[in-house]
Design a protein around this motif. Structure first.
Motif, PDB file in Angstrom:
ATOM      1  N   PHE A 119      18.370 -38.390   0.264  1.00  0.00           N
ATOM      2  CA  PHE A 119      18.009 -39.532  -0.576  1.00  0.00           C
ATOM      3  C   PHE A 119      16.893 -39.173  -1.556  1.00  0.00           C
ATOM      4  O   PHE A 119      16.883 -39.638  -2.693  1.00  0.00           O
ATOM      5  N   ALA A 120      15.973 -38.309  -1.144  1.00  0.00           N
ATOM      6  CA  ALA A 120      14.910 -37.860  -2.050  1.00  0.00           C
ATOM      7  C   ALA A 120      15.496 -37.029  -3.191  1.00  0.00           C
ATOM      8  O   ALA A 120      15.088 -37.173  -4.352  1.00  0.00           O
ATOM      9  N   LEU A 121      16.469 -36.183  -2.877  1.00  0.00           N
ATOM     10  CA  LEU A 121      17.132 -35.387  -3.910  1.00  0.00           C
ATOM     11  C   LEU A 121      17.857 -36.293  -4.898  1.00  0.00           C
ATOM     12  O   LEU A 121      17.739 -36.114  -6.120  1.00  0.00           O
ATOM     13  N   VAL A 122      18.592 -37.271  -4.390  1.00  0.00           N
ATOM     14  CA  VAL A 122      19.302 -38.202  -5.277  1.00  0.00           C
ATOM     15  C   VAL A 122      18.304 -38.921  -6.180  1.00  0.00           C
ATOM     16  O   VAL A 122      18.545 -39.076  -7.381  1.00  0.00           O
ATOM     17  N   SER A 123      17.164 -39.309  -5.642  1.00  0.00           N
ATOM     18  CA  SER A 123      16.138 -39.971  -6.459  1.00  0.00           C
ATOM     19  C   SER A 123      15.641 -39.066  -7.575  1.00  0.00           C
ATOM     20  O   SER A 123      15.443 -39.521  -8.710  1.00  0.00           O
ATOM     21  N   ARG A 124      15.440 -37.789  -7.274  1.00  0.00           N
ATOM     22  CA  ARG A 124      14.999 -36.855  -8.315  1.00  0.00           C
ATOM     23  C   ARG A 124      16.082 -36.671  -9.378  1.00  0.00           C
ATOM     24  O   ARG A 124      15.783 -36.586 -10.571  1.00  0.00           O
ATOM     25  N   ILE A 125      17.325 -36.610  -8.956  1.00  0.00           N
ATOM     26  CA  ILE A 125      18.427 -36.457  -9.917  1.00  0.00           C
ATOM     27  C   ILE A 125      18.517 -37.669 -10.832  1.00  0.00           C
ATOM     28  O   ILE A 125      18.804 -37.549 -12.027  1.00  0.00           O
ATOM     29  N   ARG A 126      18.245 -38.851 -10.301  1.00  0.00           N
ATOM     30  CA  ARG A 126      18.344 -40.091 -11.097  1.00  0.00           C
ATOM     31  C   ARG A 126      17.336 -40.141 -12.240  1.00  0.00           C
ATOM     32  O   ARG A 126      17.470 -40.979 -13.131  1.00  0.00           O
ATOM     33  N   GLU A 127      16.365 -39.242 -12.248  1.00  0.00           N
ATOM     34  CA  GLU A 127      15.457 -39.168 -13.392  1.00  0.00           C
ATOM     35  C   GLU A 127      16.200 -38.678 -14.635  1.00  0.00           C
ATOM     36  O   GLU A 127      15.717 -38.831 -15.752  1.00  0.00           O
ATOM     37  N   TYR A 128      17.390 -38.077 -14.430  1.00  0.00           N
ATOM     38  CA  TYR A 128      18.164 -37.509 -15.530  1.00  0.00           C
ATOM     39  C   TYR A 128      19.386 -38.346 -15.891  1.00  0.00           C
ATOM     40  O   TYR A 128      20.006 -38.111 -16.917  1.00  0.00           O
ATOM     41  N   GLY A 129      19.754 -39.284 -15.033  1.00  0.00           N
ATOM     42  CA  GLY A 129      20.908 -40.122 -15.320  1.00  0.00           C
ATOM     43  C   GLY A 129      21.397 -40.840 -14.081  1.00  0.00           C
ATOM     44  O   GLY A 129      20.801 -40.757 -13.004  1.00  0.00           O
ATOM     45  N   ALA A 130      22.514 -41.525 -14.233  1.00  0.00           N
ATOM     46  CA  ALA A 130      23.110 -42.274 -13.132  1.00  0.00           C
ATOM     47  C   ALA A 130      23.884 -41.335 -12.208  1.00  0.00           C
ATOM     48  O   ALA A 130      24.371 -40.285 -12.640  1.00  0.00           O
ATOM     49  N   THR A 131      24.006 -41.731 -10.941  1.00  0.00           N
ATOM     50  CA  THR A 131      24.703 -40.884  -9.966  1.00  0.00           C
ATOM     51  C   THR A 131      25.688 -41.697  -9.143  1.00  0.00           C
ATOM     52  O   THR A 131      25.524 -42.901  -8.956  1.00  0.00           O
ATOM     53  N   ASP A 132      26.698 -41.019  -8.655  1.00  0.00           N
ATOM     54  CA  ASP A 132      27.570 -41.503  -7.587  1.00  0.00           C
ATOM     55  C   ASP A 132      27.531 -40.410  -6.531  1.00  0.00           C
ATOM     56  O   ASP A 132      27.698 -39.228  -6.852  1.00  0.00           O
ATOM     57  N   SER A 133      27.318 -40.803  -5.278  1.00  0.00           N
ATOM     58  CA  SER A 133      27.190 -39.818  -4.202  1.00  0.00           C
ATOM     59  C   SER A 133      28.274 -40.012  -3.162  1.00  0.00           C
ATOM     60  O   SER A 133      28.639 -41.145  -2.834  1.00  0.00           O
ATOM     61  N   TYR A 134      28.772 -38.889  -2.642  1.00  0.00           N
ATOM     62  CA  TYR A 134      29.818 -38.899  -1.630  1.00  0.00           C
ATOM     63  C   TYR A 134      29.416 -37.952  -0.509  1.00  0.00           C
ATOM     64  O   TYR A 134      29.364 -36.731  -0.717  1.00  0.00           O
ATOM     65  N   ILE A 135      29.138 -38.489   0.650  1.00  0.00           N
ATOM     66  CA  ILE A 135      28.797 -37.652   1.798  1.00  0.00           C
ATOM     67  C   ILE A 135      30.094 -37.210   2.456  1.00  0.00           C
ATOM     68  O   ILE A 135      30.967 -38.019   2.761  1.00  0.00           O
ATOM     69  N   HIS A 136      30.212 -35.923   2.672  1.00  0.00           N
ATOM     70  CA  HIS A 136      31.415 -35.356   3.279  1.00  0.00           C
ATOM     71  C   HIS A 136      31.365 -35.573   4.787  1.00  0.00           C
ATOM     72  O   HIS A 136      30.372 -35.238   5.430  1.00  0.00           O
TER      73      HIS A 136
END
Length: 153
Positions: A119-136
């Motif tokens: 979740f911390a990684l996704v938060s850092r990525i969101r500084e650059y744009g919107a995300t959709d995440s899929y946990i395998h």
């Protein structure tokens, strides 16, 4: 390279090396029914053509403590591509990143040891744009990538 015509023996060699890159030329020659020098020459040709880029091993991420394996789709904010490309180079939890055509810009394969780190990684990525995440949840299939031949189905 596109002018090179792959045959069934090339496919067999590539398939076997992808299953076990440590297989000896002698063993490989027995499996494809060619002499060891002939197989060695074919392997060297596939390397020189760039078909074989190197030899590696597959590891089990879960056995190394990576409990979260996920794919993240990124839709970048305008003008953020260069900064994003630098960001992903510096993030060790991002194992692969590819550019996509269309509405989405990038697809990331990530491995994290905990949900909190994910979740911390996704938060850092969101500084650059919107995300959709899929946990395998489970891995269903892995096959070797093989070239087509005239004889291939």
């Amino acid at each position: 390279m596109s002018s090179y015509q792959f045959d069934q023996i090339d496919r067999d060699i590539l398939e076997r090396l992808q299953r076990d890159g440590r297989v000896s030329i002698k063993r490989l020659s027995q499996e494809v029914h060619l002499s060891a020098p002939a197989v060695g020459e074919r392997v060297r040709r596939l390397e020189s053509l760039g078909v074989i880029e190197g030899y590696t091993l597959r590891v089990n991420p879960g056995a190394m403590g990576f409990q979260i394996r996920a794919t993240i789709i990124v839709m970048l904010q305008s003008g953020r591509k260069d900064a994003f490309l630098q960001f992903i180079q510096d993030e060790p939890e991002i194992a692969e990143a590819d550019e996509l055509p269309g509405k989405t810009d990038a697809i990331l394969r990530v491995y994290c040891t905990t949900a909190e780190r994910f979740f911390a990684l996704v938060s850092r990525i969101r500084e650059y744009g919107a995300t959709d995440s899929y946990i395998h949840m489970e891995h269903y299939k892995h096959i070797p990538l093989l070239p087509e031949t005239d004889a291939a189905p």
